[in-house]
Design an enzyme around this catalytic site. Structure first.
Site, PDB file in Angstrom:
ATOM      1  N   HIS A 151      -4.882 -16.967 -12.098  1.00 22.11           N
ATOM      2  CA  HIS A 151      -5.579 -16.464 -10.913  1.00 22.11           C
ATOM      3  C   HIS A 151      -6.998 -16.995 -11.006  1.00 22.11           C
ATOM      4  CE1 HIS A 151      -2.868 -12.755  -9.920  1.00 22.11           C
ATOM      5  NE2 HIS A 151      -2.355 -13.902  -9.520  1.00 22.11           N
ATOM      6  N   HIS A 205     -11.349 -11.602 -14.096  1.00 21.61           N
ATOM      7  CA  HIS A 205     -11.119 -10.474 -15.005  1.00 21.61           C
ATOM      8  C   HIS A 205     -11.498 -10.841 -16.442  1.00 21.61           C
ATOM      9  CE1 HIS A 205      -7.776  -8.888 -12.067  1.00 21.61           C
ATOM     10  NE2 HIS A 205      -8.962  -8.939 -11.521  1.00 21.61           N
ATOM     11  N   GLU A 232      -7.667 -15.680  -5.324  1.00 17.21           N
ATOM     12  CA  GLU A 232      -7.728 -14.337  -4.734  1.00 17.21           C
ATOM     13  C   GLU A 232      -9.188 -14.077  -4.357  1.00 17.21           C
ATOM     14  OE1 GLU A 232      -4.274 -12.087  -7.350  1.00 17.21           O
ATOM     15  OE2 GLU A 232      -6.240 -12.363  -8.247  1.00 17.21           O
ATOM     16  N   HIS A 242       3.406 -10.698  -6.438  1.00 11.79           N
ATOM     17  CA  HIS A 242       2.509  -9.758  -7.120  1.00 11.79           C
ATOM     18  C   HIS A 242       3.024  -8.346  -6.855  1.00 11.79           C
ATOM     19  CE1 HIS A 242      -1.128  -7.730  -8.459  1.00 11.79           C
ATOM     20  NE2 HIS A 242      -1.665  -8.872  -8.808  1.00 11.79           N
ATOM     21  N   HIS A 262     -14.227 -10.158  -7.108  1.00 10.95           N
ATOM     22  CA  HIS A 262     -14.000 -11.598  -7.018  1.00 10.95           C
ATOM     23  C   HIS A 262     -15.044 -12.266  -6.126  1.00 10.95           C
ATOM     24  CE1 HIS A 262      -9.442 -10.814  -7.920  1.00 10.95           C
ATOM     25  NE2 HIS A 262     -10.244 -10.148  -8.705  1.00 10.95           N
ATOM     26  N   TYR A 321       0.231  -2.198  -5.112  1.00 13.43           N
ATOM     27  CA  TYR A 321      -0.967  -1.576  -5.695  1.00 13.43           C
ATOM     28  C   TYR A 321      -0.742  -0.244  -6.400  1.00 13.43           C
ATOM     29  CZ  TYR A 321      -3.669  -4.914  -2.893  1.00 13.43           C
ATOM     30  OH  TYR A 321      -4.197  -6.051  -2.357  1.00 13.43           O
ATOM     31  N   ASP A 326      -6.337 -14.159 -15.246  1.00 14.52           N
ATOM     32  CA  ASP A 326      -7.271 -14.078 -14.120  1.00 14.52           C
ATOM     33  C   ASP A 326      -8.669 -14.401 -14.655  1.00 14.52           C
ATOM     34  OD1 ASP A 326      -9.259 -12.892 -12.289  1.00 14.52           O
ATOM     35  OD2 ASP A 326      -7.532 -12.079 -11.215  1.00 14.52           O
ATOM     36  N   ARG A 351       0.779  -1.239   0.000  1.00 12.10           N
ATOM     37  CA  ARG A 351       0.000   0.000   0.000  1.00 12.10           C
ATOM     38  C   ARG A 351       0.812   1.291   0.000  1.00 12.10           C
ATOM     39  NH1 ARG A 351      -2.704  -3.714   2.563  1.00 12.10           N
ATOM     40  NH2 ARG A 351      -4.724  -4.259   1.698  1.00 12.10           N
ATOM     41  N   GLU A 403      -0.876  -9.498 -16.335  1.00 10.27           N
ATOM     42  CA  GLU A 403      -2.199 -10.002 -15.953  1.00 10.27           C
ATOM     43  C   GLU A 403      -3.295  -9.288 -16.733  1.00 10.27           C
ATOM     44  OE1 GLU A 403      -3.012  -9.978 -11.732  1.00 10.27           O
ATOM     45  OE2 GLU A 403      -5.121 -10.465 -12.027  1.00 10.27           O
ATOM     46  N   HIS A 451      -0.260  -5.911 -12.914  1.00  4.68           N
ATOM     47  CA  HIS A 451      -1.377  -5.355 -13.671  1.00  4.68           C
ATOM     48  C   HIS A 451      -0.777  -4.407 -14.694  1.00  4.68           C
ATOM     49  CE1 HIS A 451      -4.221  -6.004  -9.998  1.00  4.68           C
ATOM     50  NE2 HIS A 451      -3.744  -7.121 -10.498  1.00  4.68           N
ATOM     51  N   ASP A 483     -14.792  -5.681 -11.661  1.00  6.08           N
ATOM     52  CA  ASP A 483     -13.706  -6.459 -11.057  1.00  6.08           C
ATOM     53  C   ASP A 483     -14.028  -6.751  -9.601  1.00  6.08           C
ATOM     54  OD1 ASP A 483     -11.406  -7.597 -10.122  1.00  6.08           O
ATOM     55  OD2 ASP A 483     -10.107  -5.892 -10.592  1.00  6.08           O
TER      56      ASP A 483
HETATM   57 ZN    ZN Z   1      -3.502  -9.034  -9.930  1.00 10.60          ZN
HETATM   58 MN    MN Z   2      -5.664 -11.400 -10.202  1.00  8.75          MN
HETATM   59 MN    MN Z   3      -9.310  -8.237  -9.530  1.00 10.30          MN
END
Ligand code: ZN
Ligand code: MN
Ligand code: MN
Length: 283
Positions: A217, A183, A262, A70, A232, A73, A180, A40, A146, A110, A230
């Site tokens: 994913h 996604h 995820e 990964h 999950h 963010y 993913d 973060r 991704e 991403h 988006d």
């Molecule tokens: Zn991701």
């Molecule tokens: Mn993902």
């Molecule tokens: Mn997502």
């Protein structure tokens, strides 16, 4: 074959990095994904030899062959803003280096948002960022691109877009793909039954090719097909559903890859429940 299924969750690194490996083992994961640091913020502490060694020791002892990392963010590979873009490239370089030290072969990222500047700007930024980072770091870590759900201005929604980026990377052997399922479904790739899964995977193979797919994913989707939402959902409880995942998990090209959940944790189900569901559906 079921015992060989590599499936895991994104585990917390709270405390020290090696604790993540313990958590993965406790949850019965046969693979796992981490952030190499707090995701973060922009700042982080350098890895100490001691924590690197402890992480690697446990990975080896518990028999994990390819842990996955990964990206944090905040970075935006497609950002038209120079300050954010520079910090993004620096982060990508740092993460590649960290993965190298930790013996993590895959760094999932991403593709970011062009923030209204347009696809062309976005592509240029992403390609340049990857080239720069890979030219800066000499190790065996692969960047995995991704796919995204297709929210406004986001990059990497369609297989063609990902292929275009892959084809413009100078060190082509150092990039691959993370697909993913949530996604992809939200972007319009149907995965709800055997026929739909077959069609979507054929499309993936035709446009990108399975030799570039390294990680999946595995997430169900709260949003419907093509909704670009988006969000999950637990495996089988979303708009993709059990039938779709069963078909996906029975595809030879998918079930041999590391599968990372995820999915949410709530009163309906936890990580253990989703891992169990995936193993059930893969039988
Ligand atoms: Zn991701
Ligand atoms: Mn993902
Ligand atoms: Mn997502």
């Amino acid at each position: 074959m079921v015992s060989k299924l590599k499936v895991g969750v994104h585990v917390s690194i709270s405390g020290t990095l090696d604790k993540a490996v313990d958590r993965a083992k406790e949850k019965s994961c046969t693979t796992f994904q981490i952030f190499t640091r707090n995701p973060r913020g922009w700042t982080f502490k350098d890895l100490l030899d001691e924590e690197v060694n402890e992480f690697k020791r446990k990975v080896k002892e518990y028999g994990y062959d390819e842990p996955i990392a990964h990206m944090p963010y905040l970075p935006n590979l497609a950002s038209p803003k120079d300050d954010i873009y520079k910090k993004t490239v620096d982060t990508l370089i740092a993460e590649l280096e960290r993965c190298g030290r930790l013996n993590i072969p895959y760094l999932v990222t991403h593709l970011g948002s062009h923030l209204g500047a347009g696809l062309e700007v976005g592509f240029k930024r992403i390609i340049n960022a990857c080239n720069k980072a890979l030219n800066n770091v000499d190790n065996n870590v692969m960047i995995l691109l991704e796919n995204t759900a297709g929210t406004k201005n986001s990059m990497g929604t369609y297989f063609e877009d990902i292929k275009y980026i892959l084809d413009h990377i100078e060190q082509r052997e150092r990039v691959g793909v993370c697909f993913d399922t949530c996604h992809g479904f939200a972007a319009g790739y149907d995965l709800r039954d055997g026929k739909a899964v077959k069609q979507t995977l054929e499309e993936f193979d035709k446009v990108i090719g399975f030799e570039d797919l390294k990680v999946v994913h595995i997430n169900d989707s709260k949003g419907d097909l093509g909704s670009n939402i988006d969000r999950h959902e637990h495996i089988g409880l979303g708009c993709i559903g059990e039938k779709g995942f069963k078909a996906l998990l029975h595809d030879e090209r998918i079930c041999k890859l590391p599968l990372i959940l995820e999915t949410p944790i709530d009163n309906r189900r936890d990580d253990y429940g989703n891992l169990k569901k995936v193993r059930e559906l893969a039988e």
